[in-house]
Design a protein around this motif. Sequence first.
Motif, PDB file in Angstrom:
ATOM      1  N   LEU A  81      -1.091   7.347  -7.118  1.00 37.98           N
ATOM      2  CA  LEU A  81      -1.312   8.615  -7.811  1.00 37.98           C
ATOM      3  C   LEU A  81      -0.465   8.708  -9.072  1.00 37.98           C
ATOM      4  O   LEU A  81      -0.925   9.205 -10.116  1.00 37.98           O
ATOM      5  CB  LEU A  81      -1.014   9.787  -6.870  1.00 37.98           C
ATOM      6  N   LYS A  82       0.762   8.216  -8.998  1.00 37.39           N
ATOM      7  CA  LYS A  82       1.623   8.225 -10.184  1.00 37.39           C
ATOM      8  C   LYS A  82       1.048   7.340 -11.279  1.00 37.39           C
ATOM      9  O   LYS A  82       1.055   7.691 -12.463  1.00 37.39           O
ATOM     10  CB  LYS A  82       3.033   7.756  -9.805  1.00 37.39           C
ATOM     11  N   LEU A  83       0.540   6.183 -10.884  1.00 39.66           N
ATOM     12  CA  LEU A  83      -0.071   5.276 -11.853  1.00 39.66           C
ATOM     13  C   LEU A  83      -1.323   5.886 -12.467  1.00 39.66           C
ATOM     14  O   LEU A  83      -1.593   5.714 -13.663  1.00 39.66           O
ATOM     15  CB  LEU A  83      -0.400   3.939 -11.181  1.00 39.66           C
ATOM     16  N   LEU A  84      -2.086   6.605 -11.658  1.00 39.10           N
ATOM     17  CA  LEU A  84      -3.279   7.278 -12.157  1.00 39.10           C
ATOM     18  C   LEU A  84      -2.910   8.342 -13.177  1.00 39.10           C
ATOM     19  O   LEU A  84      -3.531   8.455 -14.243  1.00 39.10           O
ATOM     20  CB  LEU A  84      -4.052   7.894 -10.982  1.00 39.10           C
ATOM     21  N   ASP A  85      -1.880   9.123 -12.885  1.00 37.29           N
ATOM     22  CA  ASP A  85      -1.436  10.152 -13.817  1.00 37.29           C
ATOM     23  C   ASP A  85      -0.919   9.534 -15.120  1.00 37.29           C
ATOM     24  O   ASP A  85      -1.168  10.046 -16.216  1.00 37.29           O
ATOM     25  CB  ASP A  85      -0.349  11.003 -13.169  1.00 37.29           C
ATOM     26  N   MET A  86      -0.228   8.402 -15.017  1.00 31.36           N
ATOM     27  CA  MET A  86       0.268   7.710 -16.208  1.00 31.36           C
ATOM     28  C   MET A  86      -0.877   7.208 -17.074  1.00 31.36           C
ATOM     29  O   MET A  86      -0.817   7.260 -18.309  1.00 31.36           O
ATOM     30  CB  MET A  86       1.171   6.544 -15.792  1.00 31.36           C
ATOM     31  N   SER A  98       0.822  -1.210   0.000  1.00 33.39           N
ATOM     32  CA  SER A  98       0.000   0.000   0.000  1.00 33.39           C
ATOM     33  C   SER A  98       0.859   1.264   0.000  1.00 33.39           C
ATOM     34  O   SER A  98       1.701   1.465   0.881  1.00 33.39           O
ATOM     35  CB  SER A  98      -0.911   0.002   1.235  1.00 33.39           C
ATOM     36  N   ASN A  99       0.648   2.117  -1.009  1.00 32.13           N
ATOM     37  CA  ASN A  99       1.426   3.338  -1.169  1.00 32.13           C
ATOM     38  C   ASN A  99       0.620   4.323  -2.013  1.00 32.13           C
ATOM     39  O   ASN A  99       0.654   4.271  -3.246  1.00 32.13           O
ATOM     40  CB  ASN A  99       2.767   3.028  -1.843  1.00 32.13           C
ATOM     41  N   PRO A 100      -0.153   5.210  -1.375  1.00 28.30           N
ATOM     42  CA  PRO A 100      -0.997   6.145  -2.114  1.00 28.30           C
ATOM     43  C   PRO A 100      -0.249   6.991  -3.135  1.00 28.30           C
ATOM     44  O   PRO A 100      -0.784   7.292  -4.211  1.00 28.30           O
ATOM     45  CB  PRO A 100      -1.606   7.019  -1.008  1.00 28.30           C
ATOM     46  N   GLU A 101       0.982   7.374  -2.818  1.00 20.69           N
ATOM     47  CA  GLU A 101       1.746   8.203  -3.753  1.00 20.69           C
ATOM     48  C   GLU A 101       2.039   7.455  -5.048  1.00 20.69           C
ATOM     49  O   GLU A 101       1.969   8.017  -6.142  1.00 20.69           O
ATOM     50  CB  GLU A 101       3.060   8.657  -3.101  1.00 20.69           C
ATOM     51  N   GLU A 102       2.335   6.178  -4.928  1.00 22.08           N
ATOM     52  CA  GLU A 102       2.576   5.378  -6.124  1.00 22.08           C
ATOM     53  C   GLU A 102       1.283   5.187  -6.916  1.00 22.08           C
ATOM     54  O   GLU A 102       1.287   5.189  -8.145  1.00 22.08           O
ATOM     55  CB  GLU A 102       3.169   4.025  -5.743  1.00 22.08           C
TER      56      GLU A 102
END
Length: 336
Positions: free
Chosen positions: A94-99, A88-92
């Motif tokens: 978010l990066k996947l969502l942006d990608m 679990s890593n919300p920041e990661e």
Amino acid sequence: MKRIFFYTILIIIFLIAVAYSLYSYRQAQIYDQKMQEVISEETPLPKYHFALIGEEMDHDYWRLVGAGAKKAALENDVFVEYEGPKRSNPEEQLKLLDMAIQAKVDGIIVQALNENFTPLINKAVKAGIPVITIDTDAPESLRNAAYIGTDNYLAGQLAGQALVNDTGGKATIGIITGGVDNAYNQHQLRVQGFKDAIAKEDGMKVIAIDESNLTRVQAEEKAYKMLKEHEDITAFYGTSSLDGIGIVAAARSLNKQDDLYVISFDTLDENIELLNKGDINAIVAQQPFVMGEKSIEIMLNLLNQKSISVVNHTDAAIIYKKDIEAVVEKKVNVHD
């Protein structure tokens, strides 16, 4: 003889669980292999490309979400790119969502773990990419009026009512929760539903609440601390799938496992084993496979301009030791 019979049953349950896990993994491999065949044979690509972004890939719950989504994808000419952090890593996330937004996929299905997801969800929708939320909602975002997952407030109420019924309405309670990042976080809703369910019982009192941050290590640490500081605790409520495991470990280290009532979430293999041993008294069971499966169907309806429900709740239920056989059988046959 009773001990031999008990261990025989445990071994059978374990073997069935292993077989199910291997089957689920194989189904996902078959899906990926078929997608590779589609590409290598230069046959027409699937009509739609969806991104499914989960919380944690290395977790039975999210493996089932992915398996359900891939099953529906195979049946509907869809390619699902299922990704998420290993842990679990919300920041990661978010990066996947942006990608996914930059890749201009046809649709995004995402767990909106906290308020930081709202700007990116809005960005996707403004870019013409439909978004629905799964497991955790973001109703204040521009997500396309669709959420699929457990009614977490109701699930908390089910847990609270089970505790009332099973203890005769008398318990001193500690709560270990995954986290309370925002008002729509599933763990906060589960806590609130639980509190509301026990509110009218004079003999029920919550004396401590702490966060595990979705790890069994912190669940054990926080439960241990509570038990040391509040020796009168007689029951624990855990709102995430790993909280019960941590609570039991803490109770064992203090030789208090026989004196506690424990209720937690999700039918993970280890939780089922603890339920069978009596270390966990009850489990709130969710339907992650159905969540994944239905998320694809909802997205397709959205793209095809068919009517969709604003909120799509999957069922939750309280599972006891007597229900283990049925739960294991359902897990094995979930793909049928």
